[in-house]
Write an enzyme that holds these catalytic residues in place. Structure first.
Site, mmCIF file in Angstrom:
data_model
loop_
_atom_site.group_PDB
_atom_site.id
_atom_site.type_symbol
_atom_site.label_atom_id
_atom_site.label_comp_id
_atom_site.label_asym_id
_atom_site.label_seq_id
_atom_site.Cartn_x
_atom_site.Cartn_y
_atom_site.Cartn_z
ATOM 1 N N GLY A 1 0.799 -1.217 0.000
ATOM 2 C CA GLY A 1 0.000 0.000 0.000
ATOM 3 C C GLY A 1 0.830 1.263 0.000
ATOM 4 N N HIS B 1 -11.321 34.149 -5.894
ATOM 5 C CA HIS B 1 -12.513 33.415 -5.459
ATOM 6 C C HIS B 1 -13.377 33.088 -6.675
ATOM 7 C CE1 HIS B 1 -16.092 32.270 -3.240
ATOM 8 N NE2 HIS B 1 -16.791 33.161 -3.944
#
Length: 474
Positions: free
Chosen positions: A187, A440
């Site tokens: 993993g 933004h």
């Protein structure tokens, strides 16, 4: 017996070896670059590029399946395995072809196609020379040697006995089609990337690891988020010892409390350095239990000998940009030996290209570090795109608030990580970043909350009211 002489001999023609030879030659050395195949770099042939091609196909399949979220109906998604693998190999071969042009650009006589091993190092401390024996019986005498032999997949004995049912990252990409089911052993970064990609391409994937920590993640909160995300796409068997056995043309994997049969197994249990057969024991270097010398990370020098080790061969920072940097350092110092010059190493920085990406920056923070967290589960831009999951953790030194590290598992982490590591290289603080313009709505905006937490913890001055920061709830 033919003899060859040079100032710097470089063993291995991968990323580190090419960088070492190039920099040694740039500094006036007569060089020899020795490699048995000159096949191309690990990144282009069996690493970064083919894996990203597989991941790109997996992303396309995943996005098609998830399009209902946006009111886009596509119907059942069909994955054409042979077409996926054919494109992967076609594009991979283009990348490999590009890297091989570096070999063609070498000065005549520089490229030596052979395997090399040390045959002693006479007068190490008094300017003696290294002696290399090639497998075609030629002898190379060099004033200094750079070892850049890379690494290779480790296949434990029980899995090696499975023959062609067992795959590694060096054989997976040559499959003509995708398997129906796959056991992934390990993993780490390679195992995670390929397991998720193949699962998204319709392969039934089970990931096994004897440990309980995926991806080498150091932060418990990041790991919990990562584990939850991976468990949604594949079966995880952590903290178990998988035992394989051949069952006709399938593979049976047994573990402590179960067993299952798979079409193939991908062994991603690590890539140890390629040092076997180099004859390091003849050099007088002090070797550890794995046959590895101690390497100074600032000079790449082995002990006090005119031997340098760079890239995956030294096992320290096995990623491409570090291999290139280490090769350049080793090549320059091989020319300068014995007057080697320490180099300042860049901030450690790794990316695992899961979705979301997993990023680690900097050294492990100590207990004095200030920590800021940003939850992307409800972050504005992430939610707009249906990618609202994950977490970012930023670390800063007290009392100045200078950024020293980060762990991220969130949308755009591969790009956010670059912004953060650049800031760390510049010695910037959390306040410094908060005073920069942030558009933004963007993923970058999501880091502002974490930066503000650091400012309050240190404490540092927060930007004034003229800087509204992230809109409430976003």
């Amino acid at each position: 017996m033919t003899s060859l002489t040079c100032d710097v001999a470089v063993i291995g023609a991968g990323t580190a070896g090419l960088a070492a030879e190039r920099n040694a030659r740039k500094h006036g050395a007569r060089t020899l670059l020795i490699d048995p195949e000159f096949a191309g770099t690990t990144c282009a042939t069996v690493g970064c590029m083919p894996s990203k091609l597989l991941i790109a196909a997996a992303r396309a399949a995943h996005q098609a399946r998830e399009s209902d979220l946006f009111g886009i109906r596509t119907g059942p998604v069909e994955v054409d395995g042979p077409a996926v693998m054919a494109r992967l190999r076609r594009e991979r071969d283009r990348f490999v072809s590009a890297t091989r042009k570096d070999f063609d650009a070498l000065p005549e006589g520089t490229r030596i196609r052979a395997r090399a091993r040390f045959d002693g190092l006479a007068g190490r401390l008094s300017g003696g020379q290294a002696r290399l024996i090639l497998d075609d019986e030629r002898v190379v005498t060099a004033r200094a040697v750079v070892i850049a032999t890379g690494s290779a997949p480790m296949v434990p004995g029980p899995f090696a006995a499975l023959g062609d049912l067992a795959l590694t990252n060096e054989t997976l990409f040559d499959l003509p089609d995708l398997p129906r089911s796959l056991a992934v052993i390990g993993g780490g970064a390679i195992g995670l990337e390929l397991a998720q990609a193949l699962a998204r391409l319709g392969v039934s994937v089970t990931l096994f690891d004897s440990g309980t920590r995926l991806g080498g993640v150091r932060c418990d909160r990041i790991h919990a988020t990562l584990k939850k995300a991976m468990a949604e796409e594949m079966t995880l068997r952590l903290g178990v010892t998988p035992e394989p056995s051949k069952d006709g043309r399938a593979e049976r994997i047994a573990w402590e409390d179960g067993e299952a049969t798979f079409d193939r197994v991908l062994v991603a249990a690590g890539r140890p350095p390629n040092v076997a057969g180099l004859g390091l024991e003849t050099t007088g270097l002090r070797l550890d239990d794995h046959g590895m010398p101690e390497v100074d990370p600032r000079t790449m020098q082995c002990g006090d000998a005119p031997i340098f080790m760079a890239g995956d061969a030294n096992g320290a920072r096995p990623v491409l940009h570090e291999a290139s940097a280490e090769g350049a350092i080793a090549g320059r110092n091989a020319v300068a030996w014995p007057a080697v010059v320490p180099s300042r190493r860049k901030t450690p920085f790794t990316i695992t290209f899961t979705d979301p990406p997993l990023v680690s920056i900097g050294e492990d923070p100590d207990d004095s570090a200030a920590i800021g967290s940003a939850d992307y589960g409800n972050q504005g831009r992430a939610r707009v795109e249906g990618r609202n999951r994950g977490l970012a953790r930023l670390y800063a030194a007290a009392p100045d608030g200078r950024l020293i590290g980060a762990d991220l598992f969130c949308p755009g982490a591969d790009h956010l990580g670059h912004l953060l590591v650049w800031a760390m290289e510049a010695g910037q603080t959390a306040t410094d970043l908060l005073t920069r313009p942030t558009y933004h709505p963007t993923l970058e905006e999501g880091l502002r909350g974490a930066l503000r937490q650091i400012c309050r913890a240190v404490p540092l001055e927060l930007p004034g009211d003229s800087d509204p920061g992230q809109p409430p709830g976003l």
